[in-house]
Design an enzyme around this catalytic site. Structure first.
Site, PDB file in Angstrom:
ATOM      1  N   ASP A   1       0.866  -1.175   0.000  1.00  0.00           N
ATOM      2  CA  ASP A   1       0.000   0.000   0.000  1.00  0.00           C
ATOM      3  C   ASP A   1       0.900   1.221   0.000  1.00  0.00           C
ATOM      4  O   ASP A   1       1.991   1.195   0.592  1.00  0.00           O
ATOM      5  CB  ASP A   1      -0.880   0.001   1.259  1.00  0.00           C
ATOM      6  CG  ASP A   1      -2.028  -1.003   1.148  1.00  0.00           C
ATOM      7  OD1 ASP A   1      -2.223  -1.570   0.056  1.00  0.00           O
ATOM      8  OD2 ASP A   1      -2.729  -1.217   2.160  1.00  0.00           O
TER       9      ASP A   1
ATOM     10  N   ASP B   1       0.558   3.939   1.500  1.00  0.00           N
ATOM     11  CA  ASP B   1       0.560   4.730   2.740  1.00  0.00           C
ATOM     12  C   ASP B   1       1.169   3.988   3.927  1.00  0.00           C
ATOM     13  O   ASP B   1       0.993   4.401   5.065  1.00  0.00           O
ATOM     14  CB  ASP B   1      -0.876   5.180   3.066  1.00  0.00           C
ATOM     15  CG  ASP B   1      -1.860   4.025   3.087  1.00  0.00           C
ATOM     16  OD1 ASP B   1      -1.418   2.854   3.057  1.00  0.00           O
ATOM     17  OD2 ASP B   1      -3.079   4.280   3.133  1.00  0.00           O
TER      18      ASP B   1
ATOM     19  N   TRP C   1     -13.443  -1.435  -1.442  1.00  0.00           N
ATOM     20  CA  TRP C   1     -12.549  -1.704  -0.320  1.00  0.00           C
ATOM     21  C   TRP C   1     -12.857  -3.065   0.347  1.00  0.00           C
ATOM     22  O   TRP C   1     -14.001  -3.408   0.587  1.00  0.00           O
ATOM     23  CB  TRP C   1     -12.678  -0.589   0.730  1.00  0.00           C
ATOM     24  CG  TRP C   1     -11.747  -0.796   1.884  1.00  0.00           C
ATOM     25  CD1 TRP C   1     -10.462  -0.370   1.972  1.00  0.00           C
ATOM     26  CD2 TRP C   1     -12.028  -1.517   3.082  1.00  0.00           C
ATOM     27  NE1 TRP C   1      -9.914  -0.787   3.159  1.00  0.00           N
ATOM     28  CE2 TRP C   1     -10.853  -1.495   3.858  1.00  0.00           C
ATOM     29  CE3 TRP C   1     -13.145  -2.197   3.568  1.00  0.00           C
ATOM     30  CZ2 TRP C   1     -10.770  -2.112   5.096  1.00  0.00           C
ATOM     31  CZ3 TRP C   1     -13.062  -2.815   4.804  1.00  0.00           C
ATOM     32  CH2 TRP C   1     -11.867  -2.768   5.561  1.00  0.00           C
TER      33      TRP C   1
ATOM     34  N   GLU D   1     -10.125  -8.475  -0.592  1.00  0.00           N
ATOM     35  CA  GLU D   1      -9.204  -9.055  -1.590  1.00  0.00           C
ATOM     36  C   GLU D   1      -7.984  -9.676  -0.924  1.00  0.00           C
ATOM     37  O   GLU D   1      -7.485 -10.717  -1.373  1.00  0.00           O
ATOM     38  CB  GLU D   1      -8.795  -7.988  -2.629  1.00  0.00           C
ATOM     39  CG  GLU D   1      -7.692  -7.014  -2.253  1.00  0.00           C
ATOM     40  CD  GLU D   1      -8.025  -6.079  -1.110  1.00  0.00           C
ATOM     41  OE1 GLU D   1      -9.219  -5.879  -0.830  1.00  0.00           O
ATOM     42  OE2 GLU D   1      -7.088  -5.549  -0.491  1.00  0.00           O
ATOM     43  N   ASP D   2      -7.536  -9.088   0.179  1.00  0.00           N
ATOM     44  CA  ASP D   2      -6.380  -9.640   0.888  1.00  0.00           C
ATOM     45  C   ASP D   2      -6.768 -10.914   1.662  1.00  0.00           C
ATOM     46  O   ASP D   2      -5.969 -11.842   1.792  1.00  0.00           O
ATOM     47  CB  ASP D   2      -5.738  -8.602   1.810  1.00  0.00           C
ATOM     48  CG  ASP D   2      -6.762  -7.862   2.651  1.00  0.00           C
ATOM     49  OD1 ASP D   2      -7.970  -8.058   2.440  1.00  0.00           O
ATOM     50  OD2 ASP D   2      -6.352  -7.101   3.534  1.00  0.00           O
TER      51      ASP D   2
ATOM     52  N   MET E   1       1.236   4.135   9.303  1.00  0.00           N
ATOM     53  CA  MET E   1       0.332   4.370   8.170  1.00  0.00           C
ATOM     54  C   MET E   1      -0.006   5.860   8.107  1.00  0.00           C
ATOM     55  O   MET E   1      -0.229   6.490   9.142  1.00  0.00           O
ATOM     56  CB  MET E   1      -0.949   3.564   8.369  1.00  0.00           C
ATOM     57  CG  MET E   1      -1.898   3.661   7.200  1.00  0.00           C
ATOM     58  SD  MET E   1      -3.438   2.831   7.583  1.00  0.00           S
ATOM     59  CE  MET E   1      -3.182   1.282   6.800  1.00  0.00           C
TER      60      MET E   1
ATOM     61  N   HIS F   1      -5.562   9.210   6.482  1.00  0.00           N
ATOM     62  CA  HIS F   1      -6.225   9.864   5.339  1.00  0.00           C
ATOM     63  C   HIS F   1      -7.717   9.580   5.372  1.00  0.00           C
ATOM     64  O   HIS F   1      -8.160   8.622   6.026  1.00  0.00           O
ATOM     65  CB  HIS F   1      -5.623   9.350   4.012  1.00  0.00           C
ATOM     66  CG  HIS F   1      -5.747   7.859   3.854  1.00  0.00           C
ATOM     67  ND1 HIS F   1      -6.812   7.257   3.229  1.00  0.00           N
ATOM     68  CD2 HIS F   1      -4.944   6.847   4.266  1.00  0.00           C
ATOM     69  CE1 HIS F   1      -6.650   5.938   3.246  1.00  0.00           C
ATOM     70  NE2 HIS F   1      -5.532   5.658   3.873  1.00  0.00           N
TER      71      HIS F   1
ATOM     72  N   ARG G   1     -11.295   8.403   3.645  1.00  0.00           N
ATOM     73  CA  ARG G   1     -11.588   7.315   2.711  1.00  0.00           C
ATOM     74  C   ARG G   1     -11.580   7.839   1.282  1.00  0.00           C
ATOM     75  O   ARG G   1     -12.052   8.952   1.013  1.00  0.00           O
ATOM     76  CB  ARG G   1     -12.954   6.698   3.024  1.00  0.00           C
ATOM     77  CG  ARG G   1     -13.194   5.417   2.239  1.00  0.00           C
ATOM     78  CD  ARG G   1     -14.437   4.685   2.675  1.00  0.00           C
ATOM     79  NE  ARG G   1     -14.242   3.899   3.900  1.00  0.00           N
ATOM     80  CZ  ARG G   1     -13.527   2.769   3.968  1.00  0.00           C
ATOM     81  NH1 ARG G   1     -12.917   2.300   2.903  1.00  0.00           N
ATOM     82  NH2 ARG G   1     -13.415   2.127   5.107  1.00  0.00           N
TER      83      ARG G   1
HETATM   84  C1  BGC Z   1     -10.897  -6.540   5.287  1.00  0.00           C
HETATM   85  C2  BGC Z   1      -9.483  -6.539   4.798  1.00  0.00           C
HETATM   86  C3  BGC Z   1      -8.691  -5.490   5.556  1.00  0.00           C
HETATM   87  C4  BGC Z   1      -8.816  -5.718   7.032  1.00  0.00           C
HETATM   88  C5  BGC Z   1      -8.089  -4.688   7.855  1.00  0.00           C
HETATM   89  C6  BGC Z   1     -10.918  -6.743   6.781  1.00  0.00           C
HETATM   90  O1  BGC Z   1     -12.232  -6.697   7.258  1.00  0.00           O
HETATM   91  O2  BGC Z   1     -11.629  -7.581   4.661  1.00  0.00           O
HETATM   92  O3  BGC Z   1      -9.482  -6.277   3.430  1.00  0.00           O
HETATM   93  O4  BGC Z   1      -7.352  -5.536   5.179  1.00  0.00           O
HETATM   94  O5  BGC Z   1     -10.171  -5.717   7.409  1.00  0.00           O
HETATM   95  O6  BGC Z   1      -8.534  -3.408   7.599  1.00  0.00           O
END
Ligand code: BGC
Length: 358
Positions: free
Chosen positions: A199, A201, A261, A264-265, A291, A294, A296
């Site tokens: 990321d 940031d 948002w 995906e991770d 971090m 900022h 959204r």
């Molecule tokens: C989201 C992730 C995010 C994490 C921390 C989770 O609820 O699905 O994408 O990285 O929260 O913010």
């Protein structure tokens, strides 16, 4: 008679001495080459620059040897592999976003090549690392990232390139798809074997947190100030992560279908566990990160589909990933500190590719 006998003896002794000398030299050369593992080294036929020569004299841990070849104007430099832990690391760092940023100072590093590519002159990096930053409208954050990360990556003795992958237009943001694009585009430029996805940031607060790949996929941003310097949950794989090419291909890269948002991770985390891999992490002190606060981003609202998608990673991962990636490059910008690619990645479910890059 006696004299000629002595003379012959002398000749034999001389020959023996010469033969022993030759043998001695051959054995030395043999052991030297074995010790240096010459097969793995870069042999450059260029006379090193002043800064390269200076670099050769200073760093500890690197036994650098100049061999003058038959042609005395050419010098062949044999590089040792960089050590497991770089001798240039300083440990905890002061990271302050109120401090002024002077990128021209960072650009002055003589070994930096256009496009944000660097490799140390004093040793041969074990991995070639592409840093991929998914991006849109965060110019100020990128300045901080470049300002802090270039010196860190250089102290870590990495052979690296920085790729900023900017989503074209104002459609809903898709972080994971941009990371797939970064993987594909970086490989067109250089034979990278490690990919760090960051990321824009997040800045590491300790340079011992080396931005390279490990035996297992690596989560590098383990203790972010925003989360009270703790993991919010055990399986989190967001922020900054490192995957070798093999690890990335084993999971078919990332999903292209997380628009907006979140999630995906977590999908990547699922992929890793479905392919029998685990997440490796530095300890909490080394893994501290800051971090940049900022608001959204516009067009990056929480994705309402994310929970449903995460629940189906196992069924979707073989057909949704690097093997189904489509996009087109709109613009390429080469700065001394980065390569920026502006890319059209389409929109949720309606994308008709104009060009396929894989
Ligand atoms: C989201 C992730 C995010 C994490 C921390 C989770 O609820 O699905 O994408 O990285 O929260 O913010």
């Amino acid at each position: 008679m006696g004299e000629s006998h002595n003379f012959r003896l002398l000749v034999i002794i001389c020959n023996l001495v010469v033969a022993m000398g030759a043998l001695h030299i051959s054995v030395m050369v043999f052991y030297y080459l074995r010790h240096s593992g010459a097969g793995e080294y870069v042999w450059s036929k260029q006379v090193p620059t002043a800064s390269q020569r200076a670099a050769f004299t200073t760093p500890p841990g690197a036994e650098d040897v100049a061999v003058v070849s038959a042609n005395v104007t050419e010098v062949t430099w044999i590089l040792e592999k960089c050590p497991e832990t770089s001798p240039h690391l300083v440990g905890p760092l002061r990271v302050e976003f109120s401090d002024p940023v002077d990128l021209d100072l960072i650009r002055q590093e003589p070994l930096l090549m256009d496009g944000g590519h660097y490799k140390p002159s004093e040793c041969l990096s074990v991995q070639k690392v592409a840093l991929i930053i998914p991006f849109r409208h965060r110019e100020q954050h990128l300045k901080y990232w470049l300002n802090y990360l270039h010196p860190i990556l250089q102290r870590q003795q990495l052979d690296y390139g920085v790729y900023v992958i900017e989503q074209d237009g104002e459609g809903t943001f898709n972080r994971a798809k941009l990371m797939n694009v970064g993987y594909a585009e970086a490989l067109k430029e250089y034979d990278y074997d490690c990919f760090v996805f960051s990321d824009v940031d997040i800045i590491p607060m300790d340079d011992r947190n080396t931005y390279r790949c490990y035996e297992q996929p690596r989560h590098l941003s383990v203790a972010v100030d925003k989360f009270g310097f703790r993991l919010p949950y055990a399986q989190i794989f967001g922020g900054v992560t490192a995957l070798s090419k093999d690890q990335y291909l084993k999971i078919n890269g990332f999903s292209n279908n997380y628009w907006g948002w979140g999630g995906e991770d977590d999908d990547v985390s699922n992929r890793l566990s479905f392919r029998g891999m685990s997440i490796s992490r530095p300890d909490v002190m080394t893994g501290k990160c800051k971090m940049i606060r900022h608001d959204r981003d516009k067009n990056n609202d929480p994705n309402p589909q994310r929970f449903d998608r995460i629940a189906h990673t196992r069924e979707t991962m073989d057909t949704d990933g690097i093997n189904s990636l489509t996009y087109s490059v709109v613009k390429v910008e080469k700065d001394k500190l980065f390569t920026k690619l502006t890319v059209d990645i389409g929109k949720a479910d309606t994308f008709t590719p104009t060009q396929t890059h894989i």
